[in-house]
Design an enzyme around this catalytic site. Structure first.
Site, mmCIF file in Angstrom:
data_model
loop_
_atom_site.group_PDB
_atom_site.id
_atom_site.type_symbol
_atom_site.label_atom_id
_atom_site.label_comp_id
_atom_site.label_asym_id
_atom_site.label_seq_id
_atom_site.Cartn_x
_atom_site.Cartn_y
_atom_site.Cartn_z
ATOM 1 C CG MET A 121 19.339 16.220 27.687
ATOM 2 S SD MET A 121 19.606 17.413 28.999
ATOM 3 C CE MET A 121 20.203 18.815 28.087
ATOM 4 C CB CYS B 106 13.248 9.116 29.994
ATOM 5 S SG CYS B 106 12.188 10.509 30.438
ATOM 6 C CG HIS C 83 21.622 8.998 34.487
ATOM 7 N ND1 HIS C 83 20.772 10.022 34.182
ATOM 8 C CD2 HIS C 83 22.141 9.305 35.705
ATOM 9 C CE1 HIS C 83 20.765 10.907 35.177
ATOM 10 N NE2 HIS C 83 21.589 10.487 36.101
ATOM 11 C CG ASN D 20 24.226 10.957 31.383
ATOM 12 O OD1 ASN D 20 23.056 10.687 31.646
ATOM 13 N ND2 ASN D 20 24.628 12.191 31.199
#
Length: 317
Positions: free
Chosen positions: A1, A83, A154, A194
């Site tokens: 994000m 990420c 995630h 997530n």
């Protein structure tokens, strides 16, 4: 994000929910070591509870960054090991760290030794095309041994070469069962899932077996999701009854920030999705995206957009 959940976004989201935990965009430890610390870390007290998400791989540097975060008043320090961006990989940040669980454990230990607030880790379930559960199980086990008690997972692999960050959110398949398996294998740890969760039916389904759900782009593109959280999850009264209430509560903040020199566009971009799927929503977005209005107008532009969608039948449900 990154470039999304800045302080203006978080302030608006807090108007929709008092109880959910908000996370900053990822801020790298080198940026805090060598850059403008107040610019990176300042936030409004209304944002609590709020976590500082860090990127980095140097234990001493991360410990310093975590210390700054605690000094600034954050409620949690979160290390991003999820990420997949190539620009993040060049600094040895993000998902590539999953290949070095011992280093992640050192980083976590250094941060935990430096602060008294919780230190948590966000990660993927695998790297590239390796679907072996043992990989993520051993990663979690090694990091848990360093004292980490909270894992935000995630539920996709991160493909480090060949996929863009956007494709990494869409192409690798979602495998929620892996997160549930981690919870079974590490029952004393907290697991927050997530990825791909975008409505309340899915949220409540995951909460049947896991400890929490993190919303990313779903909450950004449809922030009204958050307005239901306090009542549905915490048995508390919702802070606002309608979308219009949220907008009117946001206007004084916008006026204060404009007086400090913050461009109007920097704030209203975060509210474009508030009327997603509602009658008048397209016109609402058009008003708030009009460059001429944004250059010449103040917070009254929000009132102009609101007039395009009122009255609405949007009670919290």
């Amino acid at each position: 994000m990154m470039d999304w959940t800045d302080r203006h976004c978080r302030y608006f989201h807090r108007l929709l929910s008092r109880r959910t935990r908000l996370y900053t965009e990822m801020i790298t430890a080198p940026a805090l070591a060598h850059g403008d610390v107040p610019r990176h870390l300042d936030f409004d007290p209304a944002e609590h509870p709020v976590a500082l998400q860090l990127g980095g791989s140097d234990p001493a540097q991360l410990a310093h960054a975590a210390t700054l975060g605690e000094r600034w008043g954050y409620d949690e320090i979160n290390l991003n090991c999820g990420c997949p961006s190539e620009r993040v990989q060049t600094g040895s940040f993000g998902a590539c760290l999953m290949a070095e669980p011992s280093l992640v454990a050192q980083c976590v230990r250094a941060m935990r030794d430096a602060v008294s607030i919780p230190v948590t880790v966000k990660h993927r379930i695998g790297l590239d095309h390796n679907d072996d559960y043992a990989f993520v199980r051993d990663f979690v086990g090694t990091v848990a041994d360093s004292g980490c008690e909270v894992f935000i997972v995630h539920a996709r692999n991160a493909v480090l070469k060949g996929l863009s960050p956007k494709e990494n959110r869409e192409v690798p398949p979602l495998r929620y069962a892996v997160v549930r398996a981690l919870k079974r294998d590490f029952p004393l740890a907290t697991f927050v899932v997530n990825g791909g969760i975008a409505d309340w039916r899915a949220i409540e389904h995951e909460l049947e077996s896991l400890d929490g759900v993190m919303l990313g782009r779903a909450a950004y593109h449809n922030p009204w999701l958050l307005a239901m959280a306090d009542a549905r999850l915490f048995g508390a009264e919702a802070p606002v009854a309608t979308r219009a209430d949220a907008l009117r509560a946001f206007i004084p903040y916008v006026e204060r920030q404009i007086a400090r020199g913050v461009p109007l566009r920097s704030m209203v971009r975060h509210i474009l999705g508030l009327y997603l799927g509602q009658p008048g929503g397209r016109k609402f977005r058009q008003v708030l995206s009009d460059a001429r209005r944004l250059r010449g107008g103040g917070a009254g532009v929000i009132e102009d957009a609101l007039r395009e969608v009122e009255p609405m039948f949007d009670e919290v449900a």
